[in-house]
Design a protein around this motif. Structure first.
Motif, PDB file in Angstrom:
ATOM      1  N   ASP A  78       0.881  -1.321   0.001  1.00  0.00           N
ATOM      2  CA  ASP A  78      -0.038   0.193   0.016  1.00  0.00           C
ATOM      3  C   ASP A  78       0.803   1.225   0.085  1.00  0.00           C
ATOM      4  OD1 ASP A  78      -2.509  -1.066   0.111  1.00  0.00           O
ATOM      5  OD2 ASP A  78      -2.626  -1.154   2.252  1.00  0.00           O
ATOM      6  N   ILE A  79       1.899   1.197   0.767  1.00  0.00           N
ATOM      7  CA  ILE A  79       2.604   2.382   1.039  1.00  0.00           C
ATOM      8  C   ILE A  79       4.230   2.332   0.715  1.00  0.00           C
ATOM      9  CG2 ILE A  79       1.023   3.473   2.564  1.00  0.00           C
ATOM     10  CD1 ILE A  79       3.223   2.911   4.756  1.00  0.00           C
ATOM     11  N   ALA A  80       4.493   1.064   0.544  1.00  0.00           N
ATOM     12  CA  ALA A  80       6.129   0.793   0.460  1.00  0.00           C
ATOM     13  C   ALA A  80       6.627   1.573  -0.765  1.00  0.00           C
ATOM     14  CB  ALA A  80       6.341  -0.915   0.465  1.00  0.00           C
ATOM     15  N   ARG A  81       7.712   2.146  -0.524  1.00  0.00           N
ATOM     16  CA  ARG A  81       8.586   2.834  -1.694  1.00  0.00           C
ATOM     17  C   ARG A  81       9.791   1.760  -2.118  1.00  0.00           C
ATOM     18  NH1 ARG A  81       9.012   7.956   1.631  1.00  0.00           N
ATOM     19  NH2 ARG A  81       6.798   8.967   1.308  1.00  0.00           N
ATOM     20  N   PRO A  82      10.458   1.768  -3.155  1.00  0.00           N
ATOM     21  CA  PRO A  82      11.512   1.088  -3.590  1.00  0.00           C
ATOM     22  C   PRO A  82      12.838   0.869  -2.353  1.00  0.00           C
ATOM     23  CG  PRO A  82      11.042   2.635  -5.369  1.00  0.00           C
ATOM     24  CD  PRO A  82      10.295   2.850  -4.015  1.00  0.00           C
ATOM     25  N   GLY A  83      13.083  -0.467  -2.049  1.00  0.00           N
ATOM     26  CA  GLY A  83      13.621  -0.964  -1.178  1.00  0.00           C
ATOM     27  C   GLY A  83      13.106  -0.961   0.270  1.00  0.00           C
ATOM     28  N   GLU A  84      11.731  -0.814   0.222  1.00  0.00           N
ATOM     29  CA  GLU A  84      10.853  -1.216   1.552  1.00  0.00           C
ATOM     30  C   GLU A  84      10.047  -2.322   1.463  1.00  0.00           C
ATOM     31  OE1 GLU A  84      10.570   3.602   2.872  1.00  0.00           O
ATOM     32  OE2 GLU A  84       8.979   2.770   1.946  1.00  0.00           O
ATOM     33  N   ALA A  85      10.144  -3.108   2.580  1.00  0.00           N
ATOM     34  CA  ALA A  85       8.899  -3.960   2.713  1.00  0.00           C
ATOM     35  C   ALA A  85       7.879  -3.664   3.510  1.00  0.00           C
ATOM     36  CB  ALA A  85       9.558  -5.118   3.449  1.00  0.00           C
ATOM     37  N   GLU A  86       6.785  -4.169   3.410  1.00  0.00           N
ATOM     38  CA  GLU A  86       5.569  -3.659   4.158  1.00  0.00           C
ATOM     39  C   GLU A  86       4.863  -4.966   5.046  1.00  0.00           C
ATOM     40  OE1 GLU A  86       1.489  -1.164   3.118  1.00  0.00           O
ATOM     41  OE2 GLU A  86       3.326  -1.316   1.766  1.00  0.00           O
ATOM     42  N   ILE A  87       4.244  -4.607   6.125  1.00  0.00           N
ATOM     43  CA  ILE A  87       3.534  -5.243   7.038  1.00  0.00           C
ATOM     44  C   ILE A  87       2.073  -5.189   6.880  1.00  0.00           C
ATOM     45  CG2 ILE A  87       2.883  -6.336   9.424  1.00  0.00           C
ATOM     46  CD1 ILE A  87       6.070  -5.330  10.194  1.00  0.00           C
ATOM     47  N   ARG A  88       1.574  -6.161   6.785  1.00  0.00           N
ATOM     48  CA  ARG A  88      -0.270  -6.007   6.571  1.00  0.00           C
ATOM     49  C   ARG A  88      -1.093  -6.804   7.250  1.00  0.00           C
ATOM     50  NH1 ARG A  88      -2.454  -4.874   1.112  1.00  0.00           N
ATOM     51  NH2 ARG A  88      -4.200  -4.488   2.546  1.00  0.00           N
ATOM     52  N   MET A  89      -2.264  -6.717   7.856  1.00  0.00           N
ATOM     53  CA  MET A  89      -3.305  -7.434   8.386  1.00  0.00           C
ATOM     54  C   MET A  89      -2.587  -8.447   9.504  1.00  0.00           C
ATOM     55  SD  MET A  89      -4.712  -8.841   4.733  1.00  0.00           S
ATOM     56  CE  MET A  89      -5.097  -7.495   3.541  1.00  0.00           C
ATOM     57  N   LEU A  90      -1.797  -7.536  10.535  1.00  0.00           N
ATOM     58  CA  LEU A  90      -1.478  -8.279  11.702  1.00  0.00           C
ATOM     59  C   LEU A  90      -2.811  -8.466  12.347  1.00  0.00           C
ATOM     60  CD1 LEU A  90       0.829  -9.359  13.783  1.00  0.00           C
ATOM     61  CD2 LEU A  90       0.866  -6.947  14.376  1.00  0.00           C
ATOM     62  N   ALA A  91      -2.851  -9.878  12.859  1.00  0.00           N
ATOM     63  CA  ALA A  91      -4.099 -10.153  13.784  1.00  0.00           C
ATOM     64  C   ALA A  91      -3.626 -11.292  14.759  1.00  0.00           C
ATOM     65  CB  ALA A  91      -5.186 -10.301  12.834  1.00  0.00           C
ATOM     66  N   VAL A  92      -3.947 -11.305  15.746  1.00  0.00           N
ATOM     67  CA  VAL A  92      -3.941 -12.371  16.794  1.00  0.00           C
ATOM     68  C   VAL A  92      -5.467 -12.552  17.332  1.00  0.00           C
ATOM     69  CG1 VAL A  92      -2.938 -13.240  19.008  1.00  0.00           C
ATOM     70  CG2 VAL A  92      -1.434 -11.877  17.086  1.00  0.00           C
ATOM     71  N   ALA A  93      -5.663 -13.890  17.637  1.00  0.00           N
ATOM     72  CA  ALA A  93      -7.116 -14.496  18.202  1.00  0.00           C
ATOM     73  C   ALA A  93      -7.069 -13.647  19.449  1.00  0.00           C
ATOM     74  CB  ALA A  93      -7.065 -15.853  18.387  1.00  0.00           C
ATOM     75  N   ARG A  94      -8.415 -13.206  19.917  1.00  0.00           N
ATOM     76  CA  ARG A  94      -8.682 -12.488  21.288  1.00  0.00           C
ATOM     77  C   ARG A  94      -8.049 -13.421  22.348  1.00  0.00           C
ATOM     78  NH1 ARG A  94     -13.676  -8.742  22.315  1.00  0.00           N
ATOM     79  NH2 ARG A  94     -12.570  -7.355  21.154  1.00  0.00           N
ATOM     80  N   SER A  95      -8.408 -14.873  22.070  1.00  0.00           N
ATOM     81  CA  SER A  95      -8.168 -15.592  23.189  1.00  0.00           C
ATOM     82  C   SER A  95      -6.441 -15.929  23.393  1.00  0.00           C
ATOM     83  CB  SER A  95      -8.809 -16.977  23.019  1.00  0.00           C
ATOM     84  OG  SER A  95      -8.303 -17.591  21.892  1.00  0.00           O
ATOM     85  N   ALA A  96      -5.921 -15.490  22.454  1.00  0.00           N
ATOM     86  CA  ALA A  96      -4.323 -15.876  22.450  1.00  0.00           C
ATOM     87  C   ALA A  96      -3.566 -14.498  22.619  1.00  0.00           C
ATOM     88  CB  ALA A  96      -3.809 -16.252  21.148  1.00  0.00           C
ATOM     89  N   ARG A  97      -3.895 -13.383  22.985  1.00  0.00           N
ATOM     90  CA  ARG A  97      -3.380 -12.102  23.145  1.00  0.00           C
ATOM     91  C   ARG A  97      -2.793 -12.091  24.271  1.00  0.00           C
ATOM     92  NH1 ARG A  97      -7.768  -7.941  20.329  1.00  0.00           N
ATOM     93  NH2 ARG A  97      -7.769  -9.028  18.023  1.00  0.00           N
ATOM     94  N   GLY A  98      -1.591 -11.214  24.068  1.00  0.00           N
ATOM     95  CA  GLY A  98      -0.696 -10.976  25.490  1.00  0.00           C
ATOM     96  C   GLY A  98       0.313 -11.993  25.779  1.00  0.00           C
ATOM     97  N   ARG A  99       0.415 -13.009  24.759  1.00  0.00           N
ATOM     98  CA  ARG A  99       1.244 -14.137  24.798  1.00  0.00           C
ATOM     99  C   ARG A  99       2.566 -13.943  24.121  1.00  0.00           C
ATOM    100  NH1 ARG A  99      -2.603 -18.939  24.016  1.00  0.00           N
ATOM    101  NH2 ARG A  99      -0.593 -19.970  23.901  1.00  0.00           N
ATOM    102  N   GLY A 100       2.652 -12.688  23.205  1.00  0.00           N
ATOM    103  CA  GLY A 100       3.789 -12.450  22.497  1.00  0.00           C
ATOM    104  C   GLY A 100       3.780 -12.980  20.973  1.00  0.00           C
ATOM    105  N   ALA A 101       2.496 -13.246  20.668  1.00  0.00           N
ATOM    106  CA  ALA A 101       2.260 -13.871  19.197  1.00  0.00           C
ATOM    107  C   ALA A 101       2.874 -12.516  18.313  1.00  0.00           C
ATOM    108  CB  ALA A 101       0.775 -14.781  18.813  1.00  0.00           C
ATOM    109  N   GLY A 102       1.856 -11.506  18.674  1.00  0.00           N
ATOM    110  CA  GLY A 102       1.785 -10.436  17.688  1.00  0.00           C
ATOM    111  C   GLY A 102       3.446  -9.862  17.454  1.00  0.00           C
ATOM    112  N   GLU A 103       3.984  -9.675  18.630  1.00  0.00           N
ATOM    113  CA  GLU A 103       5.442  -9.167  18.289  1.00  0.00           C
ATOM    114  C   GLU A 103       6.253 -10.148  17.857  1.00  0.00           C
ATOM    115  OE1 GLU A 103       9.015  -7.762  21.387  1.00  0.00           O
ATOM    116  OE2 GLU A 103       7.039  -7.689  21.905  1.00  0.00           O
ATOM    117  N   ALA A 104       6.146 -11.653  18.073  1.00  0.00           N
ATOM    118  CA  ALA A 104       6.915 -12.646  17.370  1.00  0.00           C
ATOM    119  C   ALA A 104       6.670 -12.368  15.813  1.00  0.00           C
ATOM    120  CB  ALA A 104       6.698 -13.863  17.811  1.00  0.00           C
ATOM    121  N   LEU A 105       5.487 -12.192  15.392  1.00  0.00           N
ATOM    122  CA  LEU A 105       5.270 -12.206  13.775  1.00  0.00           C
ATOM    123  C   LEU A 105       5.871 -10.976  13.441  1.00  0.00           C
ATOM    124  CD1 LEU A 105       1.311 -13.246  14.190  1.00  0.00           C
ATOM    125  CD2 LEU A 105       3.081 -14.435  12.797  1.00  0.00           C
TER     126      LEU A 105
END
Length: 167
Positions: A78-105
């Protein structure tokens, strides 16, 4: 916890699509709820996997969440320019939040961007995604207000905030 980050498998597309859709719906992130056009995009993991790299967080065989990593110049950027990578649609199930999955992704995406020789990794986020903002800021991402943008220009109140991490 035996958290593993790996590419999504085709048999997991529906599960990850539902996790992603429910995360956005339950957090009130879709302006038009169940009728929001973006809901279909969130559910369509097969389409994303064909155009980018979709990673999942798995704990003891249980899918916790996922993220779409768009390499430099990828068609899903959506916004990446040459030489840039982009992260999109990060999502963690509500029941699994707070366990480090989002940061690990996010870390896995940063590692992939570095391995590809990208100079930066960028992302867009909604104003209300406070938990995600905390992850990004803790990892060294900085706000880039000059890159904020509106994916639906005829609706003036849908401005996405942007962040970048220089690698």
């Amino acid at each position: 916890m035996d958290l593993v980050i790996r590419p999504v498998e085709p048999g997991e597309y529906d599960t990850l699509g539902e996790i992603t859709a429910q995360a956005y719906l339950q957090d009130g992130l879709l302006d038009f709820g169940e009728s929001d056009e973006y809901l279909g995009e969130l559910k369509d993991v097969a389409k994303r996997a064909a155009a980018a790299e979709v990673l999942v967080a798995v704990d003891n065989g249980r899918l916790l969440g996922g993220v779409t990593f768009v390499p430099s110049g990828g068609p899903m950027a959506d916004i990446a320019r040459p030489g840039e990578a982009e992260i999109r649609m990060l999502a963690v199930a509500r029941s699994a939040r707070g366990r480090g999955a989002g940061e690990a992704l996010v870390r896995a995406c940063v590692d992939r961007a570095r391995a590809e020789g990208c100079v930066r990794i960028v992302l867009s986020t909604q104003r209300t995604m406070h938990s995600a903002h905390r992850i990004y800021e803790r990892m060294g991402f900085v706000r880039t207000p000059d890159r904020d943008w509106n994916p639906i220009p005829h609706l003036s109140d849908i401005t996405l905030l942007t962040y970048e991490l220089t690698l």
